[in-house]
Design a protein around this motif. Structure first.
Motif, PDB file in Angstrom:
ATOM      1  N   ARG A  47      -3.293   7.928  -4.977  1.00  4.97           N
ATOM      2  CA  ARG A  47      -3.179   6.515  -4.615  1.00  4.97           C
ATOM      3  C   ARG A  47      -4.391   5.786  -5.184  1.00  4.97           C
ATOM      4  O   ARG A  47      -5.443   5.719  -4.562  1.00  4.97           O
ATOM      5  CB  ARG A  47      -3.125   6.337  -3.096  1.00  4.97           C
ATOM      6  CG  ARG A  47      -1.847   6.791  -2.454  1.00  4.97           C
ATOM      7  CD  ARG A  47      -1.724   6.260  -1.044  1.00  4.97           C
ATOM      8  NE  ARG A  47      -2.957   6.467  -0.277  1.00  4.97           N
ATOM      9  CZ  ARG A  47      -3.196   5.922   0.912  1.00  4.97           C
ATOM     10  NH1 ARG A  47      -2.304   5.131   1.466  1.00  4.97           N
ATOM     11  NH2 ARG A  47      -4.329   6.170   1.550  1.00  4.97           N
ATOM     12  N   GLU A 211      -6.506  -2.242   4.023  1.00  2.00           N
ATOM     13  CA  GLU A 211      -5.762  -1.978   5.265  1.00  2.00           C
ATOM     14  C   GLU A 211      -6.638  -2.140   6.499  1.00  2.00           C
ATOM     15  O   GLU A 211      -6.222  -2.745   7.497  1.00  2.00           O
ATOM     16  CB  GLU A 211      -5.191  -0.561   5.217  1.00  2.00           C
ATOM     17  CG  GLU A 211      -4.488  -0.113   6.472  1.00  2.00           C
ATOM     18  CD  GLU A 211      -4.080   1.347   6.425  1.00  2.00           C
ATOM     19  OE1 GLU A 211      -4.072   1.999   7.484  1.00  2.00           O
ATOM     20  OE2 GLU A 211      -3.770   1.844   5.318  1.00  2.00           O
ATOM     21  N   TYR A 241       1.199  -1.912   3.101  1.00  8.71           N
ATOM     22  CA  TYR A 241       0.892  -0.484   3.225  1.00  8.71           C
ATOM     23  C   TYR A 241       1.993   0.211   4.034  1.00  8.71           C
ATOM     24  O   TYR A 241       1.731   0.768   5.098  1.00  8.71           O
ATOM     25  CB  TYR A 241      -0.478  -0.281   3.888  1.00  8.71           C
ATOM     26  CG  TYR A 241      -1.606  -0.887   3.109  1.00  8.71           C
ATOM     27  CD1 TYR A 241      -2.064  -0.310   1.921  1.00  8.71           C
ATOM     28  CD2 TYR A 241      -2.213  -2.075   3.536  1.00  8.71           C
ATOM     29  CE1 TYR A 241      -3.089  -0.882   1.189  1.00  8.71           C
ATOM     30  CE2 TYR A 241      -3.248  -2.658   2.807  1.00  8.71           C
ATOM     31  CZ  TYR A 241      -3.675  -2.055   1.631  1.00  8.71           C
ATOM     32  OH  TYR A 241      -4.698  -2.627   0.903  1.00  8.71           O
ATOM     33  N   SER A 244       1.633   3.857   5.487  1.00 12.88           N
ATOM     34  CA  SER A 244       0.533   4.177   6.402  1.00 12.88           C
ATOM     35  C   SER A 244       1.057   4.271   7.825  1.00 12.88           C
ATOM     36  O   SER A 244       1.566   3.283   8.384  1.00 12.88           O
ATOM     37  CB  SER A 244      -0.551   3.100   6.316  1.00 12.88           C
ATOM     38  OG  SER A 244      -1.479   3.238   7.374  1.00 12.88           O
TER      39      SER A 244
END
Length: 302
Positions: A47, A211, A241, A244
């Motif tokens: 990522r 985030e 996101y 997540s």
């Protein structure tokens, strides 16, 4: 090093010494490997953010500056610690100067430095880096942010640590979102979005808010009982996101306080599902949150 970092075949010359390096001059092949194999593999396997920074010291500093010229835009930021630009009678420097004066330069951040190293590599190091600095001073282009440093207390072996640290401080100088004395974020979700968009624009890529920053804002708004704004922040985090588990679990906290139990349950389940799939170390915490909200199972299993 001499094979992969220098773009031309030559011998090493410094302080009256000449050391032959018959295998030198393959920097462009190494650069092609970086561009066509290593970077695509890293970006497909991890990522990554779309921001690329290339840092190098001595021969590596030469390579970083050569890359900036040979592959404009491949890296948005270049860090060159004591670049050895005297290689091959300064052939790279002679091409670098007009390049730095031109519109072909696509790099958005550049940091160059030298140290107290004349006794190790000769006076050419300082003179050549100063030539680069003088060229940068004459350039009138706001799209390039650059800085330079000298380290009189460091030598050629020790300078890279300080250079890399100072360079990264320069590149990321605008990264932190402002906070007050109580460590609370000073702004709205729109302010957070705009702040990181400006940061990315300055470096030539799209930067979404981190985030954890959006999550912090969501909880700050939740503590202030601004439920609508809190929900907006947490929902935005799930949009940018979506993989997540933590952002879904956080959204459930706000949904609970808003009295939206069914939506909160769905968000808790999403968090657990993602945590299981991704091997999230907080899986058990998310499961406990789900069990608490769902309540104990009845004897018939329902």
């Amino acid at each position: 090093m001499f094979r992969d970092f220098y773009a031309t075949k030559a011998d090493f010359k410094a302080n009256g010494r000449t050391i032959p390096f018959p295998n030198s001059g393959h920097a462009d092949q190494f650069l092609e490997f970086l561009e066509k194999e290593l970077i695509p593999w890293v970006e497909s396997a991890y990522r990554t953010a779309p921001l690329r920074i290339l840092a190098g010291h001595s021969a590596g500093g030469y390579f970083a500056l050569h890359t900036m010229r040979a592959k404009p835009g491949l890296f948005q930021a270049i860090i060159a610690a004591s670049p050895w630009l005297a290689w091959d009678d300064a052939s790279e420097l002679n091409q670098l100067v007009p390049f730095l004066e031109s519109a072909e330069l696509k790099t958005r951040a550049l940091f160059v430095s030298y140290a107290n190293e004349e006794h190790q590599v000769g006076p050419e190091m300082k003179a050549n880096v100063e030539t680069v600095i003088s060229t940068l001073r004459a350039r009138k282009d706001a799209s390039l942010r650059w800085a330079s440093a000298t380290y009189p207390q460091e030598d050629h072996e020790s300078t890279s640590v300080k250079c890399y640290y100072d360079a990264l401080r320069m590149v990321f100088a605008d990264w932190p979102f402002p906070r007050d004395t109580q460590n609370n974020l000073m702004g709205s979700l729109d302010d957070v979005e705009a702040h990181y968009a400006r940061f990315g624009e300055r470096l030539g890529y799209t930067q979404l808010p981190p985030e954890d920053i959006v999550n912090d804002l969501g909880y700050e708004l939740l503590r202030m009982k601004r439920l609508d704004q809190s929900l907006r922040a947490f929902r935005y985090n799930t949009e940018i996101y979506p993989q997540s588990a933590n952002v879904w679990d956080s959204l459930a906290d706000a949904l609970e306080q808003a009295g939206k139990t069914d939506d909160a349950l769905a968000s808790r389940r999403k968090a657990v599902s993602l945590a299981e799939a991704n091997g999230d170390p907080n899986l058990e915490t998310f499961r406990k949150h789900l069990i608490r909200l769902a309540g104990p199972k009845k004897p018939d299993g329902k």
